[in-house]
Design a protein around this motif. Structure first.
Motif, mmCIF file in Angstrom:
data_model
loop_
_atom_site.group_PDB
_atom_site.id
_atom_site.type_symbol
_atom_site.label_atom_id
_atom_site.label_comp_id
_atom_site.label_asym_id
_atom_site.label_seq_id
_atom_site.Cartn_x
_atom_site.Cartn_y
_atom_site.Cartn_z
ATOM 1 N N SER A 79 0.825 -1.207 0.000
ATOM 2 C CA SER A 79 0.000 0.000 0.000
ATOM 3 C C SER A 79 0.860 1.258 0.000
ATOM 4 C CB SER A 79 -0.897 0.015 1.239
ATOM 5 O OG SER A 79 -1.576 1.236 1.332
ATOM 6 N N CYS A 80 0.364 2.287 -0.651
ATOM 7 C CA CYS A 80 1.057 3.582 -0.662
ATOM 8 C C CYS A 80 0.622 4.454 0.506
ATOM 9 C CB CYS A 80 0.775 4.314 -1.969
ATOM 10 S SG CYS A 80 1.452 3.457 -3.383
ATOM 11 N N GLU A 84 2.346 10.277 -1.825
ATOM 12 C CA GLU A 84 2.930 10.308 -3.168
ATOM 13 C C GLU A 84 4.343 9.739 -3.165
ATOM 14 O OE1 GLU A 84 3.122 13.224 -7.035
ATOM 15 O OE2 GLU A 84 2.963 14.146 -5.064
ATOM 16 N N GLU A 86 5.472 7.298 -1.402
ATOM 17 C CA GLU A 86 5.359 5.842 -1.414
ATOM 18 C C GLU A 86 4.935 5.337 -2.794
ATOM 19 O OE1 GLU A 86 6.254 3.507 0.912
ATOM 20 O OE2 GLU A 86 7.128 5.285 1.860
ATOM 21 N N TRP A 87 4.043 6.083 -3.442
ATOM 22 C CA TRP A 87 3.633 5.738 -4.808
ATOM 23 C C TRP A 87 4.858 5.718 -5.715
ATOM 24 C CZ3 TRP A 87 0.251 4.287 -8.507
ATOM 25 C CH2 TRP A 87 0.454 4.746 -9.798
ATOM 26 N N ARG A 90 7.117 2.734 -4.997
ATOM 27 C CA ARG A 90 6.549 1.487 -5.502
ATOM 28 C C ARG A 90 6.695 1.387 -7.012
ATOM 29 N NH1 ARG A 90 0.327 -0.234 -4.536
ATOM 30 N NH2 ARG A 90 -0.007 1.017 -6.370
ATOM 31 N N LYS A 119 -4.080 6.881 -11.512
ATOM 32 C CA LYS A 119 -4.116 6.701 -10.060
ATOM 33 C C LYS A 119 -4.957 7.815 -9.466
ATOM 34 C CE LYS A 119 0.025 9.475 -9.365
ATOM 35 N NZ LYS A 119 0.176 9.888 -10.735
ATOM 36 N N ARG A 125 -4.008 5.493 -5.200
ATOM 37 C CA ARG A 125 -4.336 4.097 -5.468
ATOM 38 C C ARG A 125 -4.702 3.948 -6.936
ATOM 39 N NH1 ARG A 125 -8.731 2.448 -1.106
ATOM 40 N NH2 ARG A 125 -9.580 4.424 -1.802
ATOM 41 N N ASP A 129 -5.394 -1.336 -6.902
ATOM 42 C CA ASP A 129 -5.314 -1.182 -5.449
ATOM 43 C C ASP A 129 -6.686 -1.125 -4.781
ATOM 44 O OD1 ASP A 129 -2.469 -0.904 -5.305
ATOM 45 O OD2 ASP A 129 -2.665 1.167 -5.945
#
Length: 177
Positions: A79-80, A84, A86-87, A90, A119, A125, A129
């Motif tokens: 999960s993010c 942003e 974390e997005w 990933r 997203k 997401r 997701d």
């Protein structure tokens, strides 16, 4: 120099976002439908008809299978958490894993499709997701920015408003190209 087939197979942003057929470039408006058919395996390619999907399958199959492999690894599809940063982490992590699944480097189309996949601009997401895997809601004007719910659209709309016209121009330029 790129071959005619390579040039024909380059995907536009509208194709990546699901507003143009991945094979023939027909838009939802030209097709007279509200939405295009989406590849059920990877959910990243869109088609105006089954015949277009079949025509594109030899080009799409290997990337589609690699995405499915990646998606089935729970530890890879983390999960993010609405961030942003974390997005972005990933996306980079997945771009490092995809060549191993493909047993070759990513093509420019595959890199663009992966980096620019739609997203939610609030929680970051993708449709993959989302728990019910529902489609993201596009901006009705530019078709470039997405949110996962009406609540997120209300939250993001003030920020998006100043960029929407620029995105519309970008999409028009891409159509001309």
């Amino acid at each position: 120099m790129a071959s005619k087939e390579e040039l024909r197979k380059r995907k536009t942003y509208l194709q990546i976002a699901g507003f143009e057929c991945s094979n023939c470039h027909k838009t939802t408006r030209e097709d007279g439908t509200r939405s295009l058919l989406r590849c059920t395996r990877c959910r990243m390619s869109y088609y105006c008809s089954k015949s277009c999907q079949r025509a594109d399958f030899s080009f799409h199959k290997q990337f589609c299978t690699a995405i499915e492999e990646l998606s089935n690894l729970d530890e890879v599809w983390y999960s993010c958490n609405g961030k942003e940063s974390e997005w972005n982490k990933r996306k980079i992590y997945h771009m490092q894993l995809l060549p191993a699944a493909l047993d070759r480097d990513l093509t420019s189309y595959e890199s663009n499709a992966w980096l620019n996949q739609p997203k939610c601009h609030v929680c970051f997401r993708t449709s993959r997701d989302l728990e019910n895997r529902s489609a993201l809601i596009p901006c009705t004007n530019c078709h470039v920015v997405f949110c996962c719910s009406n609540e997120h659209w209300e939250q993001h709309r003030p920020k998006h408003k100043s960029l929407c016209q620029t995105y519309q121009i970008m999409v028009q330029c891409e159509k001309i190209r």
